[in-house]
Write a protein that holds these residues in place. Sequence first.
Motif, PDB file in Angstrom:
ATOM      1  N   THR A  72      -2.060  -0.198  -8.837  1.00 55.74           N
ATOM      2  CA  THR A  72      -2.561   0.469  -7.624  1.00 55.74           C
ATOM      3  C   THR A  72      -4.026   0.112  -7.354  1.00 55.74           C
ATOM      4  O   THR A  72      -4.422  -0.058  -6.190  1.00 55.74           O
ATOM      5  CB  THR A  72      -2.416   1.984  -7.772  1.00 55.74           C
ATOM      6  OG1 THR A  72      -3.071   2.416  -8.987  1.00 55.74           O
ATOM      7  CG2 THR A  72      -0.948   2.392  -7.822  1.00 55.74           C
ATOM      8  N   SER A  73      -4.846  -0.024  -8.403  1.00 60.15           N
ATOM      9  CA  SER A  73      -6.258  -0.391  -8.182  1.00 60.15           C
ATOM     10  C   SER A  73      -6.372  -1.814  -7.636  1.00 60.15           C
ATOM     11  O   SER A  73      -7.177  -2.094  -6.744  1.00 60.15           O
ATOM     12  CB  SER A  73      -7.049  -0.248  -9.473  1.00 60.15           C
ATOM     13  OG  SER A  73      -6.598  -1.179 -10.449  1.00 60.15           O
ATOM     14  N   ARG A  91      -8.754  -4.327   0.533  1.00 62.39           N
ATOM     15  CA  ARG A  91     -10.124  -4.482   1.014  1.00 62.39           C
ATOM     16  C   ARG A  91     -10.462  -5.953   1.240  1.00 62.39           C
ATOM     17  O   ARG A  91     -11.147  -6.301   2.193  1.00 62.39           O
ATOM     18  CB  ARG A  91     -11.104  -3.876   0.005  1.00 62.39           C
ATOM     19  CG  ARG A  91     -11.074  -2.354  -0.050  1.00 62.39           C
ATOM     20  CD  ARG A  91     -12.315  -1.819  -0.769  1.00 62.39           C
ATOM     21  NE  ARG A  91     -12.448  -2.349  -2.120  1.00 62.39           N
ATOM     22  CZ  ARG A  91     -11.913  -1.766  -3.192  1.00 62.39           C
ATOM     23  NH1 ARG A  91     -11.191  -0.661  -3.074  1.00 62.39           N
ATOM     24  NH2 ARG A  91     -12.083  -2.303  -4.391  1.00 62.39           N
ATOM     25  N   GLU A 116       0.965   3.963  -2.918  1.00 57.86           N
ATOM     26  CA  GLU A 116       0.693   5.375  -2.680  1.00 57.86           C
ATOM     27  C   GLU A 116       1.790   6.249  -3.277  1.00 57.86           C
ATOM     28  O   GLU A 116       1.513   7.324  -3.840  1.00 57.86           O
ATOM     29  CB  GLU A 116       0.567   5.614  -1.177  1.00 57.86           C
ATOM     30  CG  GLU A 116       0.193   7.031  -0.794  1.00 57.86           C
ATOM     31  CD  GLU A 116      -1.152   7.451  -1.362  1.00 57.86           C
ATOM     32  OE1 GLU A 116      -1.329   8.664  -1.602  1.00 57.86           O
ATOM     33  OE2 GLU A 116      -2.018   6.563  -1.596  1.00 57.86           O
ATOM     34  N   ARG A 121       1.249   6.362  -6.903  1.00 57.41           N
ATOM     35  CA  ARG A 121       0.080   7.181  -7.243  1.00 57.41           C
ATOM     36  C   ARG A 121       0.446   8.665  -7.221  1.00 57.41           C
ATOM     37  O   ARG A 121      -0.015   9.449  -8.057  1.00 57.41           O
ATOM     38  CB  ARG A 121      -1.051   6.860  -6.264  1.00 57.41           C
ATOM     39  CG  ARG A 121      -2.386   7.479  -6.674  1.00 57.41           C
ATOM     40  CD  ARG A 121      -3.484   7.077  -5.708  1.00 57.41           C
ATOM     41  NE  ARG A 121      -3.865   5.672  -5.873  1.00 57.41           N
ATOM     42  CZ  ARG A 121      -3.623   4.720  -4.975  1.00 57.41           C
ATOM     43  NH1 ARG A 121      -3.013   5.013  -3.846  1.00 57.41           N
ATOM     44  NH2 ARG A 121      -3.999   3.486  -5.211  1.00 57.41           N
ATOM     45  N   ASP A 130      -5.383  -1.840  -3.986  1.00 54.90           N
ATOM     46  CA  ASP A 130      -6.482  -1.357  -3.146  1.00 54.90           C
ATOM     47  C   ASP A 130      -7.553  -2.439  -2.977  1.00 54.90           C
ATOM     48  O   ASP A 130      -8.081  -2.640  -1.879  1.00 54.90           O
ATOM     49  CB  ASP A 130      -7.116  -0.118  -3.778  1.00 54.90           C
ATOM     50  CG  ASP A 130      -6.186   1.098  -3.729  1.00 54.90           C
ATOM     51  OD1 ASP A 130      -5.251   1.076  -2.891  1.00 54.90           O
ATOM     52  OD2 ASP A 130      -6.385   2.036  -4.525  1.00 54.90           O
ATOM     53  N   ARG A 131      -7.853  -3.086  -4.078  1.00 57.79           N
ATOM     54  CA  ARG A 131      -8.849  -4.162  -3.992  1.00 57.79           C
ATOM     55  C   ARG A 131      -8.350  -5.296  -3.104  1.00 57.79           C
ATOM     56  O   ARG A 131      -9.103  -5.872  -2.312  1.00 57.79           O
ATOM     57  CB  ARG A 131      -9.151  -4.677  -5.393  1.00 57.79           C
ATOM     58  CG  ARG A 131     -10.161  -5.814  -5.436  1.00 57.79           C
ATOM     59  CD  ARG A 131     -10.515  -6.169  -6.870  1.00 57.79           C
ATOM     60  NE  ARG A 131     -11.386  -7.329  -6.899  1.00 57.79           N
ATOM     61  CZ  ARG A 131     -10.972  -8.584  -6.938  1.00 57.79           C
ATOM     62  NH1 ARG A 131      -9.659  -8.833  -6.984  1.00 57.79           N
ATOM     63  NH2 ARG A 131     -11.830  -9.585  -6.960  1.00 57.79           N
ATOM     64  N   THR A 143     -11.642  -1.261  -9.919  1.00 59.51           N
ATOM     65  CA  THR A 143     -11.812  -0.679  -8.593  1.00 59.51           C
ATOM     66  C   THR A 143     -13.246  -0.734  -8.114  1.00 59.51           C
ATOM     67  O   THR A 143     -13.507  -0.633  -6.933  1.00 59.51           O
ATOM     68  CB  THR A 143     -11.354   0.788  -8.622  1.00 59.51           C
ATOM     69  OG1 THR A 143     -12.102   1.475  -9.626  1.00 59.51           O
ATOM     70  CG2 THR A 143      -9.884   0.885  -8.936  1.00 59.51           C
ATOM     71  N   LEU A 172       0.823  -1.203   0.000  1.00 63.07           N
ATOM     72  CA  LEU A 172       0.000   0.000   0.000  1.00 63.07           C
ATOM     73  C   LEU A 172       0.860   1.257   0.000  1.00 63.07           C
ATOM     74  O   LEU A 172       0.562   2.247  -0.690  1.00 63.07           O
ATOM     75  CB  LEU A 172      -0.941  -0.007   1.210  1.00 63.07           C
ATOM     76  CG  LEU A 172      -2.112  -0.984   1.149  1.00 63.07           C
ATOM     77  CD1 LEU A 172      -2.847  -1.022   2.476  1.00 63.07           C
ATOM     78  CD2 LEU A 172      -3.067  -0.588   0.026  1.00 63.07           C
TER      79      LEU A 172
END
Length: 458
Positions: free
Chosen positions: A283-284, A291, A262, A265, A287-288, A415, A258
């Motif tokens: 990056t997407s 989660r 970041e 990004r 993030d997934r 995303t 992460l």
Amino acid sequence: MTVRGRLQLSLRWRVAAAFGLGSFLLSSVLAMATWNLSSGYLLRQREQSAERQAEVNAKVISEELRRGGEGLDKLLTGLTTGPDSTILLYRPDELRSSGRQIDPSTLPPRLLELTRNGVPARQRLVVDGIPVIAVTLPITADVHYLELSPTLQLDRTFRFLSAVLIAGTVVSGLLGVALGAWAARRALRPLTELTAVAHRIAGGDLRSRMPERADPDLAPLARTFNTTADELEQRALRDARFASDVSHELRSPLTTMLNAAEILRRRRAEILGTAGRATDLLTSEVDRFARMVVDLLEISRSDQQTDERALEPVDLGGLVHHVLATRSDVIVPEVEVNSSAPLVIADRRRLDRVVNNLLDNAERHAGGAIRVAVLRNDRKVRLEIDDRGPGVPAELRERIFERFARGTRAGSRGTDSGSGLGLALVAEHVRRHGGRAWVQDRPGGGARFVVEIPEATT
């Protein structure tokens, strides 16, 4: 007629019906046998009695005729046994009668022919509405005797006996149904307990077990079921521990990923062409993945038994306001809280996750929530979240609450696709609180996700 259209009786009622039918048939056979034996015996006795009485009367009349027959009319009057009996004496060119007056022409022609010919005979018939036994006897070559003896008392006895036998048959059938229902309930009690225990296990209470049985026929069933339940519980615990351990082990590398994502990004403007597009995809997906790990941790915790110490009275309306205040949704939904909505006994952290997951689902798949309502409905607190999306097809309304089910977006990436665990967590948390969650059509279009939890008892 299809199988679904047929009336399907439960096993208990089939057993009760079989007992009742068997009892009814047995009682019917016994009643018919009793009726035939008793009615036949009583009728034979009455016919024999009428025949003997007619023979005695005929002898008395014969003696009187030898003496000249001057007191014949008085004698005939004295020989009648009641107001409904009739005596007819046929002499050449003369017919004398006594007792109840009847028209001889109403008698069967065959009986009259036998009487005039002096042939002894006996017959049951109804004369002017009264059942009688007719007995004919010859007295001399040209004098013949006919007596009609009423059987009103015998017919009343037959009616009473038939009513008793019919009532006894019906009562026996009803008692058979009651006995069958009692026997079936006793016999199926272990199956009822098994069903209840299996239902609790299916609901998440993996510690439920069947009580030990001393009955040699039921003890193996209880032992086998409890052994299966033990293995199921151990496997579920192993799976939960595995998911928890894997999720925890992933947190450290995930944190690193992460942070790296970041950084990428923030420097996205410096990365051009294919590398830039790969950076966006990376990056997407990170993030997934993050989660998903968080959801897996939550799933592993939800598979454990609810900590009773975490339960407390919760104002669901206040919790909804707090959740919405901490979110940064583009569309702020309309909030409707019933002033009479009571408290619920719940784990605040789990309810907070339920509301957040439902709002995330609406934002990710349906353009955002447009209404959030907390209402009171039949001693339950009802949470409704309406969205502006296309709605959920009827065939997917149960499946979307399963783990890793993402409805029409299954198999997609991006995303907005989600992990497929959010609604599963909603259903799991709500079930832990004794409630249920479902989705239905929203009036005017879109979907309405509904959660109902029992209100706190005072």
